[in-house]
Scaffold this motif. Structure first.
Motif, PDB file in Angstrom:
ATOM      1  N   LEU A 144       0.591  -1.049   0.081  1.00 39.42           N
ATOM      2  CA  LEU A 144      -0.306  -0.335   0.031  1.00 39.42           C
ATOM      3  C   LEU A 144       0.336   0.939  -0.304  1.00 39.42           C
ATOM      4  O   LEU A 144       0.614   2.246  -0.828  1.00 39.42           O
ATOM      5  CB  LEU A 144      -0.768  -0.205   0.869  1.00 39.42           C
ATOM      6  N   ARG A 145       1.671   0.590   1.040  1.00 45.09           N
ATOM      7  CA  ARG A 145       2.626   1.788   0.858  1.00 45.09           C
ATOM      8  C   ARG A 145       3.033   2.815  -0.888  1.00 45.09           C
ATOM      9  O   ARG A 145       4.255   3.440  -0.987  1.00 45.09           O
ATOM     10  CB  ARG A 145       3.804   2.559   1.610  1.00 45.09           C
ATOM     11  N   ARG A 199       2.931   5.784  -2.881  1.00 45.88           N
ATOM     12  CA  ARG A 199       4.124   6.842  -3.030  1.00 45.88           C
ATOM     13  C   ARG A 199       4.221   6.874  -5.099  1.00 45.88           C
ATOM     14  O   ARG A 199       4.863   7.502  -5.802  1.00 45.88           O
ATOM     15  CB  ARG A 199       5.542   6.140  -2.798  1.00 45.88           C
ATOM     16  N   LYS A 200       3.774   5.224  -5.650  1.00 42.60           N
ATOM     17  CA  LYS A 200       3.473   5.886  -7.161  1.00 42.60           C
ATOM     18  C   LYS A 200       2.253   6.863  -7.188  1.00 42.60           C
ATOM     19  O   LYS A 200       2.655   7.384  -8.489  1.00 42.60           O
ATOM     20  CB  LYS A 200       3.396   4.074  -7.731  1.00 42.60           C
ATOM     21  N   GLN A 203       1.153  11.721  -9.637  1.00 41.06           N
ATOM     22  CA  GLN A 203       0.716  13.015  -9.343  1.00 41.06           C
ATOM     23  C   GLN A 203       1.160  13.839  -9.207  1.00 41.06           C
ATOM     24  O   GLN A 203       0.563  15.244 -10.112  1.00 41.06           O
ATOM     25  CB  GLN A 203      -0.491  12.844  -8.317  1.00 41.06           C
ATOM     26  N   ILE A 204       2.429  13.914  -8.307  1.00 38.81           N
ATOM     27  CA  ILE A 204       3.834  14.799  -9.193  1.00 38.81           C
ATOM     28  C   ILE A 204       3.550  15.269 -10.478  1.00 38.81           C
ATOM     29  O   ILE A 204       4.031  16.607 -10.673  1.00 38.81           O
ATOM     30  CB  ILE A 204       5.037  15.187  -8.164  1.00 38.81           C
ATOM     31  N   SER A 205       4.438  13.898 -10.960  1.00 41.30           N
ATOM     32  CA  SER A 205       4.444  14.709 -12.630  1.00 41.30           C
ATOM     33  C   SER A 205       3.260  14.417 -13.399  1.00 41.30           C
ATOM     34  O   SER A 205       3.495  15.683 -14.293  1.00 41.30           O
ATOM     35  CB  SER A 205       4.625  13.106 -13.411  1.00 41.30           C
TER      36      SER A 205
END
Length: 454
Positions: free
Chosen positions: A15-16, A20-21, A26-28
């Protein structure tokens, strides 16, 4: 660690990792959006830079052109003044010389006569002195003859008094003085404007035309007695310095429908004004480049028709006596546009002949009196959906101009303005779909009729 704890730990780690992915993805995506926003902002800034550069160029170019105009005007003025001053100076000098010549001619003659008499008198004096020296030996007759000749010389010739002789002079204006008057003329010559007093504010594309509107920059100035001049370049002009401008409108209106232009061709437009009493036009507006992408109105060309079509579809000529309704090349007259008919040749005309609008193509002239047709016959009677109206317009004949202007009132109603020979009528016309276009039609029988559409 128990098996259950290991599964829980593995699930937690998975899940972590997924989180992170997700965060990374989302950041990308956010970064892509941010970059896209910045790129758009960058393009907008570049457009603004181009706009400010164009603004600076307009100020610099217009100032340079204006300074050139000022220098040219005053150089021409100075040359004209110099030529005029030299011509006037020379003319006055010639007048003085003429007076001098006319006055000196008789005085010269008188002077020559006096000089001759002076010489004669001197000679007589010398003669007398010689006789005096030899008085004792001279015969008496010689002395008597000398005395007689001397006595005849006592009369004096007439010489004009100074008050009767020209004393040449010249007069110049002194109140105000000539120099002060010229100075004031130069002080009042020319006026610099930040911008032309009239500017083109809107240009709307129309079929084979442009609707050009303008306004006065100074709203405090009265529009009484003002006249506007709209000029248009020849087709395809792009450089104002080398463009040939033609006056297309002169009058008091603040807009004009510029007809008969070619679709897709660029035109340069400018407007100026002149107030009542002024001897010249004011400064021209900024030159606007415009074009229409909507093709001009045209008649439908059909085989075996009693009409022949020319001038790129604008001109229709009747070739025989068969009564046939001529249609536009489709439903071209849309709300917000107008059509102008110019009757180049015509006859007397019958009640079933004339011009009109229809919602759809019709097969015969009798259908011009049906529902869905607006018909103006050659006598000037208007039929709306087959019902004659009370107000009549002037008869349609050779040289007459007839226009139909259409605007939308609602989804099922149009307002139509019909104008003929400066007389206008207005009708509310219910049509199935006021958003779509109308056909314009012509119905004539005799082969004497020829009309163009604009």
């Amino acid at each position: 660690m128990s098996e259950s704890e290991e599964k829980a730990s593995s699930t937690s780690e998975r899940l972590r990792e997924e989180y992170r992915k997700h965060v990374k993805s989302q950041i990308s995506l956010d970064l892509v959006d941010t970059i896209s926003t910045i790129e758009q902002h960058h393009e907008q800034l570049l457009e603004l830079c181009e706009q400010i550069n164009l603004a600076k160029k307009q100020v610099t170019d217009s100032a340079s052109n204006t300074k050139t105009t000022i220098n040219t005007v005053f150089e021409n003025f100075l040359a004209a003044v110099t030529d005029t001053v030299n011509e006037r100076c020379q003319k006055l000098i010639e007048e003085v010389e003429k007076v001098q010549e006319e006055a000196l001619d008789p005085l010269e003659q008188c002077s020559q006569m006096l000089e001759a008499k002076v010489r004669e008198a001197a000679e007589r004096v010398e003669q007398g002195k010689r006789l005096q020296k030899h008085g004792g030996v001279l015969a008496k007759d010689t002395v008597i003859r000398f005395q007689e000749e001397a006595g005849a010389m006592t009369s004096l010739p007439e010489v004009p008094a100074l008050c009767a002789v020209p004393s040449v002079s010249v007069e110049f204006p002194s109140d105000p003085s000539l120099i002060e008057g010229m100075h004031q003329l130069l002080v009042d010559a020319g006026s610099v404007s930040r911008m032309g007093p009239v500017q083109i504010t809107n240009i709307v594309e129309k079929p084979g035309a442009l609707l050009v509107s303008w306004e006065e920059v100074d709203e405090d100035v009265s529009d009484d007695g003002i006249e506007f001049y709209l000029q248009c370049s020849t087709a395809g002009a792009t450089d104002p310095k080398h463009a040939t401008f033609i006056c297309r409108y002169k009058g008091p209106d603040y807009s004009y429908l510029l007809r008969d232009i070619y679709a897709g061709e660029s035109y340069l437009l400018r407007v100026a004004s002149r107030r009542e009493g002024a001897t010249s036009l004011g400064p021209w507006s900024l030159i606007q480049s415009a074009k229409t992408t909507i093709s001009h109105f045209r008649w439908q060309q059909r085989a075996n028709s009693s009409w022949t079509i020319a001038d790129e579809g604008r001109l229709a000529s009747k070739v025989n006596s068969e009564l046939e309704v001529l249609h536009s090349d489709g439903p071209l007259l849309t709300p917000g546009t107008s059509v102008l008919f110019k009757v180049a040749c015509g006859g007397v005309g019958c009640s079933d002949e004339g011009l009109g609008l229809t919602c759809k193509p019709i097969t015969g002239p009798e259908q011009l009196l049906y529902q869905g047709a607006l018909f103006l016959n050659t006598q000037g009677c208007v039929f709306l959906d087959g019902v004659s109206r009370v107000t009549w317009l002037p008869a349609i004949q050779e040289g007459v101009h007839v226009s139909f202007a259409v605007e939308r009132v609602s989804s099922i109603k149009l307002r139509v303005y019909i104008e003929c020979q400066d007389k206008q009528v207005t009708y509310e016309w219910g049509v199935p779909d006021a958003h779509s276009g109308l056909y314009f039609v012509a119905s004539f029988g005799e082969p004497c009729w020829r009309l163009s559409v604009h």
